[in-house]
Design a protein around this motif. Structure first.
Motif, PDB file in Angstrom:
ATOM      1  N   ASP A 138       0.815  -1.208   0.000  1.00 44.40           N
ATOM      2  CA  ASP A 138       0.000   0.000   0.000  1.00 44.40           C
ATOM      3  C   ASP A 138       0.854   1.265   0.000  1.00 44.40           C
ATOM      4  N   LEU A 188      -0.481   6.956  -4.737  1.00 50.88           N
ATOM      5  CA  LEU A 188       0.002   6.865  -6.110  1.00 50.88           C
ATOM      6  C   LEU A 188       1.348   7.571  -6.315  1.00 50.88           C
ATOM      7  N   TRP A 219       3.796  -1.939  -7.582  1.00 49.42           N
ATOM      8  CA  TRP A 219       2.716  -2.226  -8.538  1.00 49.42           C
ATOM      9  C   TRP A 219       2.863  -3.641  -9.092  1.00 49.42           C
ATOM     10  N   GLY A 262     -12.287   0.403  -5.268  1.00 47.86           N
ATOM     11  CA  GLY A 262     -11.475   1.588  -5.005  1.00 47.86           C
ATOM     12  C   GLY A 262     -11.186   1.726  -3.528  1.00 47.86           C
ATOM     13  N   ARG A 311      -8.360   4.122  -1.054  1.00 50.10           N
ATOM     14  CA  ARG A 311      -7.246   5.084  -0.970  1.00 50.10           C
ATOM     15  C   ARG A 311      -5.957   4.370  -0.576  1.00 50.10           C
ATOM     16  N   GLN A 325      -4.355   2.197  -2.359  1.00 48.14           N
ATOM     17  CA  GLN A 325      -4.284   0.833  -2.869  1.00 48.14           C
ATOM     18  C   GLN A 325      -4.575   0.766  -4.367  1.00 48.14           C
ATOM     19  N   ALA A 326      -3.994   1.658  -5.134  1.00 50.84           N
ATOM     20  CA  ALA A 326      -4.225   1.632  -6.585  1.00 50.84           C
ATOM     21  C   ALA A 326      -3.836   0.282  -7.166  1.00 50.84           C
ATOM     22  N   ASN A 327      -2.719  -0.265  -6.732  1.00 49.26           N
ATOM     23  CA  ASN A 327      -2.261  -1.561  -7.236  1.00 49.26           C
ATOM     24  C   ASN A 327      -3.196  -2.691  -6.803  1.00 49.26           C
ATOM     25  N   SER A 370      -6.352  -2.498  -5.663  1.00 55.54           N
ATOM     26  CA  SER A 370      -7.691  -2.318  -6.236  1.00 55.54           C
ATOM     27  C   SER A 370      -7.733  -2.758  -7.691  1.00 55.54           C
ATOM     28  N   ALA A 371      -6.730  -2.357  -8.460  1.00 54.85           N
ATOM     29  CA  ALA A 371      -6.688  -2.736  -9.879  1.00 54.85           C
ATOM     30  C   ALA A 371      -6.543  -4.247 -10.035  1.00 54.85           C
TER      31      ALA A 371
END
Length: 169
Positions: A11, A14, A22, A62, A64, A66-68, A70-71
């Protein structure tokens, strides 16, 4: 039967997330599910029967920092739907389960990383859903056992959110 349940977190917001963070999360969650499903499908298709249960997360919607994650978890849901389309005619059901806050070593580690007391972290997690409690591994196991059973033979391509109702609001 195959259950794709490997997971890690890396985590970070971005602007601080590294390409390695990632790639690590994508490789474990999404590539791992792909490779295991690819290996298992040969056996499941040959016997014209099988179940694949993939583990996603409510974080797929989604989260916050955790873009990697979540994707990757939304990718698992897309993989689930696609494999259901490809393997259904061969007697193979593919489903995903998407837990929310579950008491595990990983959520305890998140509390520690955030410098929060584990019990307080759990209490706050419980406040975020209608049933006002956190999930336990047994909750996820029960839902998984149903999805892996023949009683769920008409369910494929779906993601079951096991989240105490958190995603209904």
């Amino acid at each position: 039967m195959l259950m794709n349940n490997a997971g890690v977190t890396r985590d970070s917001l971005l602007f601080r997330m590294t390409e390695t963070d990632w790639d690590t999360v994508m490789t474990v969650h999404l590539k791992g599910a792909f490779l295991m499903s690819q290996a298992a499908q040969a056996h499941l298709v040959a016997q014209k029967y099988g179940k694949i249960v993939n583990v996603s997360s409510v974080s797929a919607l989604g989260n916050r920092g955790q873009a990697n994650y979540s994707a990757a978890k939304m990718g698992v849901q897309g993989l689930t739907r696609t494999l259901a389309l490809e393997l259904g005619a061969f007697g193979v059901n593919v489903r995903a389960i998407a837990p929310s806050f579950v008491v595990t070593e990983m959520t305890d580690a998140t509390a520690a990383r955030l410098k929060l007391d584990v019990e307080e972290f759990r209490r706050v997690g419980a406040e975020n859903n209608p049933v006002k409690r956190v999930g336990f591994p047994e909750d996820i196991a029960a839902a998984t056992m149903f999805l892996a059973s023949d009683e769920a033979s008409y369910i494929t391509g779906q993601t079951l959110y096991v989240d105490g109702g958190a995603t209904i609001g």
